[in-house]
Every structure is written in structure tokens, then in C-alpha cells.
Design an enzyme around this catalytic site. Structure first.
Site, PDB file in Angstrom:
ATOM      1  N   GLU A 276       4.569  -8.172  -8.121  1.00 43.39           N
ATOM      2  CA  GLU A 276       4.076  -9.254  -7.258  1.00 43.39           C
ATOM      3  C   GLU A 276       3.343 -10.216  -8.181  1.00 43.39           C
ATOM      4  OE1 GLU A 276       4.866  -9.445  -4.169  1.00 43.39           O
ATOM      5  OE2 GLU A 276       5.608  -7.428  -3.791  1.00 43.39           O
ATOM      6  N   CYS A 310      -2.497 -16.339  -4.497  1.00 44.67           N
ATOM      7  CA  CYS A 310      -1.112 -16.459  -4.988  1.00 44.67           C
ATOM      8  C   CYS A 310      -0.237 -17.179  -3.977  1.00 44.67           C
ATOM      9  CB  CYS A 310      -0.563 -15.076  -5.302  1.00 44.67           C
ATOM     10  SG  CYS A 310      -0.706 -13.947  -3.930  1.00 44.67           S
TER      11      CYS A 310
END
Ligand code: NAD
Length: 557
Positions: A276, A310
Site C-alpha cells: 500500500e 495517502c
């Protein structure tokens, strides 16, 4: 935000040293309060980024420590992998209740080491985690139950086909500092629920968040050794974990550069890895948007967690037809943002090196012609890593602020003329984590959602896909590999085993030895009979096979 003359180069490479730059690592001294517990052990100090005050100290674990922890995890895997879903559910429910009961205290501890506000910690770290715990407690058994009754094939008929999910073994989880608790809990919950033992290496700056994860599962009654925490830096402790030969799977959340390194180590040992990684999320505001919702959504998506998200909005693409009207609504919201520890809407940044990247991107953009639309308010003091929310206009694709992840409260705004142009701009970035589209026209919203090359899209929303525990979450392009959350995400922490069970009481199959002289001919005709597109050829095959049936039955029965 102030432009500084003595900025370090804005390169985002070698970011794996970011954390270490902000740590002070000490050798033990006779007066070291930790020496009793961690004999001859180096420790590292954690400072509150908002005040610069020392708040914690932890042992710097090395290769030997990692080896011990992995051995324990391997040992514990034998019993934990055999635990029932009822047992796991009981632990998860208890853990979620403990987390809920202590939510405020934990949010304060998370905020203290990260610099974020208590609200950001409560909502994005604690709430997401407690919700995922409850969701997983309720659905894990269903998500991982054997899949049965699958269709077979006529050539080998009457088989019962199924597949089952089995835990992988020892899972190494490495987490970042931006949502240090939430992004540690999510993979840990999934890995444990699937029957694995877990070793969590939180970012060194946010080690306390990792300790909270352990405290919660301990209070849920998770057997000792099923979850262990490694304290230390990425380059020492993290590196030892990804290099260890007895890890069965790695789950990494962090920068793309370090992710590539993690992936290379996993590839060498042929173990699965979920990555990720970084993002450069774009929000598209179309001419059909509800501009009030769009402005509020963009402001929150851009500045929540001080822009260190993010899946936060980094670039806003606004249809030129509504640009002025949209800015009239966005600016007052951004101008009203309050910075401050605890009380503010925006906390401090977490890492000095990250703040330098933001300032360098601002400098690069202004040098290349971008205009500062707004920057303010002034920072509360010069002790914390404060960074003022800043909006940039006239941003162009050659600027670092457009091409590279910013990860701070600096946002670029671009006016576009056609929707295709906006989609093209959004897809031109190397990342593909998530994105947003604001429109009242759901056909348009879904069209944009389909066109964006990203892992998830929010329509008239932001950051929501991650919070939905049933939705798989992951990025494409340079934003990652693989998924977690939901059924697909939970299954990612397992090995899938296919099982075929013969239900016919035959002594052998036609093709097993000894074969008939004309087995080849029989098989050819069976293929024609079953799959030929020519009806007459199928009839011909049937007629050829019919006289052979008694011989076939005699051979197999
Ligand atoms: P980072 O890559 O610097 O560090 C992440 C983790 O990796 C930390 O625990 C660190 O100690 C460890 N690490 C560093 N070097 C290592 C090495 N050589 N071997 C093993 N471990 C090592 O990332 P960060 O600065 O902590 O986090 C910010 C980045 O994370 C941003 O790029 C952000 O976009 C990304 N992120 C992605 C997601 C997502 O879901 N895709 C979520 C949050 C953050």
C-alpha cells in the site's frame, strides 16, 4: 507556509531514512532508565512533533531480536491457526469494546506522537479500526468459509469441487507514521482473523501506536505470541524483518521507494507481498457539481491530517465554467482553518524531512509560474513542525507539486475545459491510489469513476472507500499491489487450496493404465461430442461412441 532559502533538495528518493533523520538514537549509559530492562541496548527517543518535547523511548531491536520474535511467531502459529472462528470472534468483540472504552485516551496518545489533532486521530485512526474489528468479528467466518458446489467438467464427471482458505503462517506487517494506529490495525486485524500470527513493525516515530495495537488485542484475550511488536527503525529492524527467511507474507504500507525494496526481498524468497504505497489523488469538480459539497469535501480531503493522507486530495481539477464560483466557496473554508495542538483543525506535520519536501515543492512551483492563491494562518510557534495550509493556482504538469506526492498541506488547483482533459490529467500521474469526483449527475460521476486509473473512487465524497470495511482497498500503478479489507482482502491473507472429490465408485478412469487400444480415438470423439460447433459432427461422434460404451464400462467399472 514560508519559503526557505536553505532547503534540502526536494527529491523524494531515499525516503526510508526519513524516520531516522528525526530520531535521536542513544547508547545505553549507567543512568539510562531503560538499561535495566534492555541490558546494553540502544534506545531511540520519540518527540512530539507539535512541541519538540521528548515523550517516549523504546529499545532499538536488531537482527537477533527479530530472529527471536519470528521464532515465537512460528511456534504460536501451530495453535492459533487451529483456533475456531468463534474463538477469534470473541477476542475481536472484546478487543473492540476495550478500544471503544479507551478511544479518547488512545486518540491523545496517537496525536502526541504524530502531531495530528485529536479529532483526526479519533476519526481516521480509532473509528476506522474499531469498525473494522467489529466488521471482521461478524463476517470473517463467512468470508473464509469453504466455497463448495462448483461446476465440474464432463470429461471427468461427478466430482465435488470446492476450495478452502488456510492461514499463510507468519505475517510481517510494516506500517507508516501518518495513520500510525489505523494503518497498523487494519492489516493486523485481517491477518489474525485469517489465522496467522503477526509481527508488527510500526514506524519508529509512531511506535506507541503499535504498542496500543498490542494492548487492545491483549485485552481482547489474544494468546501471547500471536501478535508481537518490533520497535526500531526501518533500516535496521524493518530491514531485518523483510530479510528474515521464516516469514510467509509481508504487508507493507509506506512510500513507493521502500515498497519496491520490500517487494524485491519478497520476490527473492517467493513470498507474497501486499504493498500500500504513495498516492497523488485528484479531485475533479465538474460543472454539474453541488459546489457547496464540493468545496467542503475538497477542503477536508485536502487538509485532513495536515495533508499527510495517502488518499487525501492533492490536486483539484475544476471545470473552468464553475472555477470562480467554486473558489468563492472553497477559499472561506480554507481561510477559516485553525492550526494548533489539540484544539486546532490542523495539527503539526510529523516529520521535518517531509515538511522540507513540501516547502521544496512550493518553491519549485512558484519558480515555474504557479501563484499562491492563499497561505495562512500563521503558525502557532516555532517549536512544532507547523506548516500552513496553502493553495496554489496556475499549476502545470511539469511542476513537482503535480507529478510527485506532496504529503502535506500544499494543494494545486487547475482549471480544465473538457471532462476528457481532466481525466487525462488525472491519469497522467504515476500513482493510482484513489480519486474523487464531485457532480450531481450520477451518470457523469460513474463515468469518471470508471475512467480514472486508480484503486478506488469517491463520488461526492472523499476518503470514504477506505472506511468501508467491506470494500477491497488497494492501489494501482506506483500506488501498490494487492488488496485488503472485505472478502477479497481477508482472503489475501490465506492460501487457497482447491479440492476435487470423486463421487463415482469406479475402479479406474478411462485414461488410467492400462488403457484401451482405441482410447485416443474415444477421447477425440468425446471432445467432438461435447464441444464441436458442428451439430452433424456431434451426431457423428455420438454414433461412433455408442458401440464402444459396453467396452468402456467394462474397462472402468
Ligand atoms: P516509509 O516508506 O518511509 O516507511 C514506512 C515503514 O517502512 C516504516 O515503518 C519504516 O520504518 C519502514 N521502513 C523504512 N525503510 C525500511 C527498510 N529498508 N526495510 C523495511 N522497512 C523499512 O513511509 P512513511 O514515510 O512512514 O509513510 C508515508 C508514505 O506512506 C507516503 O508515501 C504515503 O503515501 C504512504 N502511505 C500509503 C498508504 C496506502 O494505503 N497506500 C497509506 C498510508 C501511507
Amino acid at each position: 507556509m514560508q519559503l526557505e532559502n536553505d532547503l534540502a533538495p526536494s527529491s523524494t528518493r531515499h525516503r526510508h531514512s526519513v524516520t531516522e533523520q528525526c530520531l535521536s538514537i542513544t547508547n545505553p549509559s549507567p543512568s539510562d532508565p531503560y538499561e535495566d530492562h534492555f541490558h546494553k541496548r540502544r534506545t531511540f527517543v520519540i518527540k512530539d512533533p507539535a512541541t519538540g518535547r521528548e515523550i517516549d523511548r523504546y529499545p532499538l531491536m536488531d537482527k537477533e531480536d527479530v530472529g527471536r520474535v519470528v521464532a515465537t511467531a512460528r511456534d504460536k502459529f501451530v495453535s492459533w491457526s487451529q483456533s475456531t472462528f468463534t474463538e477469534r470472534k470473541r477476542i475481536f468483540v472484546k478487543a473492540s469494546q476495550y478500544l471503544a472504552a479507551n478511544a479518547g485516551r488512545f486518540a491523545e496518545q496517537i496525536a502526541a506522537e504524530n502531531g495530528k489533532t485529536k479529532m483526526d486521530a479519533l476519526l481516521c485512526d480509532v473509528y476506522c479500526a474499531v469498525d473494522l474489528l467489529k466488521h471482521t468479528a461478524k463476517h470473517a467466518e463467512k468470508y473464509l468459509k469453504p466455497v463448495k458446489g462448483l461446476p465440474g467438467t464432463m470429461v471427468v464427471p461427478m466430482r465435488k469441487n470446492s476450495y478452502i482458505f488456510q492461514p499463510k503462517g507468519v505475517v510481517g506487517v510494516i506500517s507508516p507514521w501518518n495513520y500510525p494506529f489505523g494503518l497498523s490495525m487494519s492489516p493486523v486485524i485481517s491477518a489474525i482473523a485469517a489465522g496467522n500470527t503477526v509481527i508488527l513493525k510500526p514506524s519508529s516515530q509512531t511506535t506507541r501506536s503499535g504498542m496500543i495495537v498490542k494492548e487492545i488485542f491483549d485485552n481482547g484475550g489474544l494468546p501471547e505470541g500471536v501478535l508481537q511488536i518490533l520497535t526500531g527503525t526501518g533500516s535496521l529492524t524493518g530491514q531485518a524483518l523483510i530479510e528474515h527467511a521464516d516469514i510467509d507474507m509481508l504487508f507493507f504500507t509506506g512510500s513507493t521507494d521502500v515498497g519496491l525494496e520490500v517487494s524485491a526481498h519478497a520476490a527473492k524468497r517467493l513470498i507474497p507481498v501486499i504493498l500500500e504505497l504513495g498516492g497523488k489523488d485528484v479531485a475533479i469538480v465538474t460543472k454539474n457539481a453541488d459546489l457547496d459539497r464540493a468545496a467542503h469535501g475538497v477542503a477536508w480531503g485536502a487538509f485532513v491530517n495536515t495533508g499527510q493522507t495517502c488518499i487525501g486530495t492533492e490536486i483539484v481539477l475544476v471545470d473552468r465554467a464553475v472555477y470562480d464560483a467554486f473558489m468563492d466557496k472553497l477559499l472561506p473554508i480554507v481561510k477559516g482553518l485553525k492550526l494548533g495542538k489539540g484544539v486546532g483543525e490542523l495539527g503539526s506535520m510529523t516529520m521535518e524531512s517531509q515538511r522540507k519536501i513540501v516547502l521544496a515543492q512550493l518553491e519549485d512551483a512558484v519558480r515555474k509560474g504557479a501563484k499562491v492563491i492563499y497561505s495562512g494562518p500563521s503558525v502557532p510557534d516555532d517549536k512544532g513542525l507547523w506548516c500552513t495550509p496553502t493553495l496554489l493556482g496556475d499549476v502545470t504538469p511539469d511542476m513537482d507539486v503535480f507529478r510527485e506526492e506532496t504529503f502535506g498541506p500544499l494543494k494545486g488547483i487547475i482549471a480544465y475545459d473538457t471532462l476528457e482533459e481532466a481525466i487525462g490529467l488525472a491519469n497522467s500521474v504515476k500513482y493510482g491510489l484513489s480519486g474523487c469526483v464531485y457532480t450531481k449527475d450520477m451518470k457523469e460521476g460513474n463515468y469518471v469513476a470508471e475512467q480514472l486509473k486508480v484503486g478506488s473512487v469517491n463520488i461526492n465524497d472523499c476518503l470514504c472507500t477506505f472506511a468501508m470495511p467491506a470494500l477491497p482497498f488497494g492501489g494501482v500503478k506506483k500506488s501498490g499491489l494487492g488488496y485488503y479489507h472485505g472478502e477479497i482482502g481477508l482472503r489475501a491473507f490465506t492460501d487457497i487450496k482447491s479440492i476435487t472429490e470423486n463421487t463415482l465408485p469406479m475402479k479406474k478412469e478411462l485414461q488410467w493404465y492400462p488403457v484401451l487400444d482405441d482410447t485416443v480415438e474415444i477421447l477425440e470423439e468425446v471432445i467432438h461430442l461435447l464441444y464441436s460447433g458442428n451439430f452433424f459432427r456431434r451426431i457423428q461422434a455420438y454414433l461412433k461412441l455408442l458401440p464402444k460404451v459396453p467396452k468402456i464400462i467394462k474397462s472402468i467399472w
